[in-house]
Design a protein around this motif. Structure first.
Motif, PDB file in Angstrom:
ATOM      1  N   ASP A 119      27.750 -10.788 -21.802  1.00 13.55           N
ATOM      2  CA  ASP A 119      28.367  -9.470 -21.676  1.00 13.55           C
ATOM      3  C   ASP A 119      29.248  -9.440 -20.436  1.00 13.55           C
ATOM      4  O   ASP A 119      28.902  -8.843 -19.417  1.00 13.55           O
ATOM      5  CB  ASP A 119      27.274  -8.394 -21.602  1.00 13.55           C
ATOM      6  N   TRP A 120      30.406 -10.101 -20.536  1.00 11.63           N
ATOM      7  CA  TRP A 120      31.356 -10.063 -19.430  1.00 11.63           C
ATOM      8  C   TRP A 120      31.847  -8.635 -19.230  1.00 11.63           C
ATOM      9  O   TRP A 120      31.873  -7.833 -20.165  1.00 11.63           O
ATOM     10  CB  TRP A 120      32.545 -10.981 -19.711  1.00 11.63           C
ATOM     11  N   LYS A 121      32.255  -8.329 -18.005  1.00 15.29           N
ATOM     12  CA  LYS A 121      32.621  -6.941 -17.683  1.00 15.29           C
ATOM     13  C   LYS A 121      33.825  -6.461 -18.487  1.00 15.29           C
ATOM     14  O   LYS A 121      33.854  -5.334 -18.978  1.00 15.29           O
ATOM     15  CB  LYS A 121      32.900  -6.809 -16.184  1.00 15.29           C
ATOM     16  N   LYS A 122      34.833  -7.329 -18.649  1.00 22.29           N
ATOM     17  CA  LYS A 122      36.031  -6.907 -19.378  1.00 22.29           C
ATOM     18  C   LYS A 122      35.851  -6.980 -20.888  1.00 22.29           C
ATOM     19  O   LYS A 122      36.294  -6.079 -21.617  1.00 22.29           O
ATOM     20  CB  LYS A 122      37.228  -7.761 -18.955  1.00 22.29           C
ATOM     21  N   ALA A 123      35.235  -8.060 -21.367  1.00 22.60           N
ATOM     22  CA  ALA A 123      35.074  -8.227 -22.817  1.00 22.60           C
ATOM     23  C   ALA A 123      33.938  -9.199 -23.103  1.00 22.60           C
ATOM     24  O   ALA A 123      33.945 -10.323 -22.593  1.00 22.60           O
ATOM     25  CB  ALA A 123      36.370  -8.729 -23.448  1.00 22.60           C
ATOM     26  N   PRO A 124      32.935  -8.817 -23.919  1.00 25.21           N
ATOM     27  CA  PRO A 124      31.850  -9.736 -24.281  1.00 25.21           C
ATOM     28  C   PRO A 124      32.386 -10.905 -25.101  1.00 25.21           C
ATOM     29  O   PRO A 124      33.386 -10.776 -25.809  1.00 25.21           O
ATOM     30  CB  PRO A 124      30.897  -8.865 -25.114  1.00 25.21           C
ATOM     31  N   GLU A 125      31.683 -12.039 -24.988  1.00 30.55           N
ATOM     32  CA  GLU A 125      32.049 -13.201 -25.790  1.00 30.55           C
ATOM     33  C   GLU A 125      30.791 -13.864 -26.337  1.00 30.55           C
ATOM     34  O   GLU A 125      29.723 -13.796 -25.721  1.00 30.55           O
ATOM     35  CB  GLU A 125      32.872 -14.209 -24.972  1.00 30.55           C
ATOM     36  N   GLU A 126      30.961 -14.524 -27.490  1.00 33.36           N
ATOM     37  CA  GLU A 126      29.860 -15.236 -28.137  1.00 33.36           C
ATOM     38  C   GLU A 126      30.144 -16.737 -28.079  1.00 33.36           C
ATOM     39  O   GLU A 126      31.268 -17.167 -28.368  1.00 33.36           O
ATOM     40  CB  GLU A 126      29.714 -14.787 -29.594  1.00 33.36           C
ATOM     41  N   TYR A 127      29.104 -17.507 -27.743  1.00 32.87           N
ATOM     42  CA  TYR A 127      29.282 -18.956 -27.599  1.00 32.87           C
ATOM     43  C   TYR A 127      28.209 -19.691 -28.407  1.00 32.87           C
ATOM     44  O   TYR A 127      27.011 -19.435 -28.236  1.00 32.87           O
ATOM     45  CB  TYR A 127      29.171 -19.363 -26.125  1.00 32.87           C
ATOM     46  N   ASP A 128      28.648 -20.581 -29.275  1.00 32.70           N
ATOM     47  CA  ASP A 128      27.705 -21.406 -30.037  1.00 32.70           C
ATOM     48  C   ASP A 128      27.061 -22.442 -29.117  1.00 32.70           C
ATOM     49  O   ASP A 128      27.727 -23.033 -28.261  1.00 32.70           O
ATOM     50  CB  ASP A 128      28.419 -22.114 -31.186  1.00 32.70           C
ATOM     51  N   VAL A 129      25.761 -22.647 -29.306  1.00 32.74           N
ATOM     52  CA  VAL A 129      24.999 -23.595 -28.483  1.00 32.74           C
ATOM     53  C   VAL A 129      25.016 -24.963 -29.164  1.00 32.74           C
ATOM     54  O   VAL A 129      24.735 -25.069 -30.369  1.00 32.74           O
ATOM     55  CB  VAL A 129      23.556 -23.097 -28.292  1.00 32.74           C
ATOM     56  N   LYS A 130      25.332 -26.004 -28.405  1.00 31.69           N
ATOM     57  CA  LYS A 130      25.360 -27.348 -28.995  1.00 31.69           C
ATOM     58  C   LYS A 130      23.981 -28.005 -28.958  1.00 31.69           C
ATOM     59  O   LYS A 130      23.600 -28.720 -29.870  1.00 31.69           O
ATOM     60  CB  LYS A 130      26.391 -28.227 -28.291  1.00 31.69           C
ATOM     61  N   ASP A 131      23.212 -27.767 -27.885  1.00 33.44           N
ATOM     62  CA  ASP A 131      21.851 -28.319 -27.786  1.00 33.44           C
ATOM     63  C   ASP A 131      20.871 -27.205 -28.148  1.00 33.44           C
ATOM     64  O   ASP A 131      20.245 -26.593 -27.284  1.00 33.44           O
ATOM     65  CB  ASP A 131      21.603 -28.845 -26.374  1.00 33.44           C
ATOM     66  N   THR A 132      20.749 -26.946 -29.451  1.00 37.52           N
ATOM     67  CA  THR A 132      20.000 -25.767 -29.911  1.00 37.52           C
ATOM     68  C   THR A 132      18.502 -25.851 -29.612  1.00 37.52           C
ATOM     69  O   THR A 132      17.838 -24.818 -29.515  1.00 37.52           O
ATOM     70  CB  THR A 132      20.211 -25.570 -31.420  1.00 37.52           C
ATOM     71  N   GLU A 133      17.962 -27.051 -29.476  1.00 34.73           N
ATOM     72  CA  GLU A 133      16.519 -27.189 -29.257  1.00 34.73           C
ATOM     73  C   GLU A 133      16.180 -27.448 -27.781  1.00 34.73           C
ATOM     74  O   GLU A 133      15.065 -27.883 -27.468  1.00 34.73           O
ATOM     75  CB  GLU A 133      15.971 -28.323 -30.135  1.00 34.73           C
ATOM     76  N   TYR A 134      17.121 -27.156 -26.905  1.00 31.52           N
ATOM     77  CA  TYR A 134      16.877 -27.415 -25.483  1.00 31.52           C
ATOM     78  C   TYR A 134      15.638 -26.669 -24.985  1.00 31.52           C
ATOM     79  O   TYR A 134      14.772 -27.259 -24.320  1.00 31.52           O
ATOM     80  CB  TYR A 134      18.106 -27.016 -24.658  1.00 31.52           C
ATOM     81  N   PHE A 135      15.522 -25.385 -25.291  1.00 31.09           N
ATOM     82  CA  PHE A 135      14.403 -24.588 -24.770  1.00 31.09           C
ATOM     83  C   PHE A 135      13.089 -24.978 -25.449  1.00 31.09           C
ATOM     84  O   PHE A 135      12.032 -24.946 -24.818  1.00 31.09           O
ATOM     85  CB  PHE A 135      14.695 -23.108 -24.941  1.00 31.09           C
ATOM     86  N   MET A 136      13.129 -25.342 -26.717  1.00 30.39           N
ATOM     87  CA  MET A 136      11.924 -25.801 -27.409  1.00 30.39           C
ATOM     88  C   MET A 136      11.382 -27.071 -26.755  1.00 30.39           C
ATOM     89  O   MET A 136      10.158 -27.259 -26.665  1.00 30.39           O
ATOM     90  CB  MET A 136      12.231 -26.062 -28.889  1.00 30.39           C
ATOM     91  N   ASN A 137      12.283 -27.927 -26.292  1.00 31.91           N
ATOM     92  CA  ASN A 137      11.864 -29.212 -25.719  1.00 31.91           C
ATOM     93  C   ASN A 137      11.540 -29.133 -24.234  1.00 31.91           C
ATOM     94  O   ASN A 137      10.759 -29.951 -23.723  1.00 31.91           O
ATOM     95  CB  ASN A 137      12.963 -30.259 -25.936  1.00 31.91           C
ATOM     96  N   ASN A 138      12.127 -28.164 -23.512  1.00 37.61           N
ATOM     97  CA  ASN A 138      12.009 -28.161 -22.054  1.00 37.61           C
ATOM     98  C   ASN A 138      11.090 -27.082 -21.490  1.00 37.61           C
ATOM     99  O   ASN A 138      10.520 -27.267 -20.406  1.00 37.61           O
ATOM    100  CB  ASN A 138      13.391 -28.056 -21.424  1.00 37.61           C
ATOM    101  N   LEU A 139      10.947 -25.954 -22.172  1.00 40.36           N
ATOM    102  CA  LEU A 139      10.027 -24.929 -21.669  1.00 40.36           C
ATOM    103  C   LEU A 139       8.599 -25.452 -21.514  1.00 40.36           C
ATOM    104  O   LEU A 139       7.932 -25.158 -20.500  1.00 40.36           O
ATOM    105  CB  LEU A 139      10.062 -23.697 -22.568  1.00 40.36           C
ATOM    106  N   PRO A 140       8.067 -26.243 -22.475  1.00 35.94           N
ATOM    107  CA  PRO A 140       6.693 -26.748 -22.300  1.00 35.94           C
ATOM    108  C   PRO A 140       6.516 -27.583 -21.043  1.00 35.94           C
ATOM    109  O   PRO A 140       5.390 -27.705 -20.534  1.00 35.94           O
ATOM    110  CB  PRO A 140       6.462 -27.591 -23.563  1.00 35.94           C
ATOM    111  N   LYS A 141       7.587 -28.161 -20.526  1.00 37.68           N
ATOM    112  CA  LYS A 141       7.484 -29.031 -19.345  1.00 37.68           C
ATOM    113  C   LYS A 141       7.154 -28.269 -18.065  1.00 37.68           C
ATOM    114  O   LYS A 141       6.685 -28.864 -17.080  1.00 37.68           O
ATOM    115  CB  LYS A 141       8.785 -29.796 -19.138  1.00 37.68           C
ATOM    116  N   VAL A 142       7.405 -26.950 -18.067  1.00 33.04           N
ATOM    117  CA  VAL A 142       7.161 -26.177 -16.835  1.00 33.04           C
ATOM    118  C   VAL A 142       6.018 -25.189 -16.976  1.00 33.04           C
ATOM    119  O   VAL A 142       5.702 -24.460 -16.032  1.00 33.04           O
ATOM    120  CB  VAL A 142       8.449 -25.428 -16.400  1.00 33.04           C
ATOM    121  N   LEU A 143       5.404 -25.114 -18.132  1.00 32.11           N
ATOM    122  CA  LEU A 143       4.314 -24.178 -18.319  1.00 32.11           C
ATOM    123  C   LEU A 143       3.031 -24.656 -17.650  1.00 32.11           C
ATOM    124  O   LEU A 143       2.191 -23.881 -17.270  1.00 32.11           O
ATOM    125  CB  LEU A 143       4.060 -23.927 -19.811  1.00 32.11           C
TER     126      LEU A 143
END
Length: 240
Positions: free
Chosen positions: A216-240
């Motif tokens: 939500d940029w101040k002037k205009a929101p933008e949408e960005y496709d994620v290339k590494d879609t499973e990043y959080f699935m693979n990395n969140l368990p490492k810090v729990l």
């Protein structure tokens, strides 16, 4: 002779009386009670006529001119249940994963001025555990010397939304301390901010890939496709 005639006359009289009784009885018995298919009780007579029995009237037995249609009973839809996640988080741990670039796409706003290749937006992420508080740090990079000219000043807390492959959307507000860094000599701008996760949000990120991030940029929101879609699935368990 007189008595004989009288006896014969009496027999004829009784015979006629008996016949009359038979005729009357036959007439009465000819009144047949019946029930129609519609449930109406009627009396039937030998001459083909009939009438309603037990005081029913024609009005009472006529079909309803405006029948109400019967609606099929519809079972109520089950209430949607929100997933509730219970997980153990190490509250004594201070750790983070490596910063990994998860977005590298053309920014619609920058592409208008610099073209598809030069007008790209990049974003790197890292997962953090600060004594039981789980957060995600995001670093946005644009190939312009002062990105505020295109996106606006971001000193106020703004929103960022993670869109999951499951269709669920996780909307966050950046924590206080959102910062921008501009390097005119190198023609690059950085924005750094973090969002804190609840257990349910952690569970959602562990169960479904992140396919898009909306900024939500101040002037205009933008949408960005994620290339590494499973990043959080693979990395969140490492810090729990």
């Amino acid at each position: 002779m007189y008595f004989r005639r009288k006896f014969i006359a009496m027999r004829i009289f009784y015979a006629i009386a008996f016949l009359l009784m038979l005729l009357v009885g036959g007439k009465v018995s000819a009144q047949i009670r019946a029930t129609t298919a519609a449930g109406n009780k009627v009396l039937l007579f030998p001459n083909g006529t009939w009438k309603y029995d037990e005081g029913q009237t024609i009005i009472d037995t006529l079909p309803n001119p405006n029948p109400q249609p019967q609606q099929a009973a519809v079972a109520p839809a089950p209430a949607a249940k929100q997933a509730s996640w219970s997980m153990k988080i190490d509250s004594s741990r201070v750790d983070s994963t490596l910063k990994v670039q998860i977005i590298d796409v053309s920014s619609p706003r920058l592409a208008r001025f610099f073209g598809e290749e030069k007008g790209r937006m990049r974003c790197s992420a890292e997962c953090v555990n600060e004594k039981g508080v789980i957060s995600i740090r995001l670093e946005w990079a644009a190939a312009v010397g002062d990105a505020n000219r295109y996106f606006g000043f971001m000193r106020d807390v703004k929103d960022v939304t993670f869109v999951l492959a499951s269709g669920q959307e996780l909307k966050f507000q950046y924590n206080p301390g959102f910062k921008d860094h501009f390097f005119d000599n190198y023609n690059i701008s950085y924005y750094n901010g973090s969002v804190t996760l609840t257990k349910n949000e952690i569970g959602a990120l562990l169960s479904s890939p992140v396919v898009r991030i909306d900024m939500d940029w101040k002037k205009a929101p933008e949408e960005y496709d994620v290339k590494d879609t499973e990043y959080f699935m693979n990395n969140l368990p490492k810090v729990l």
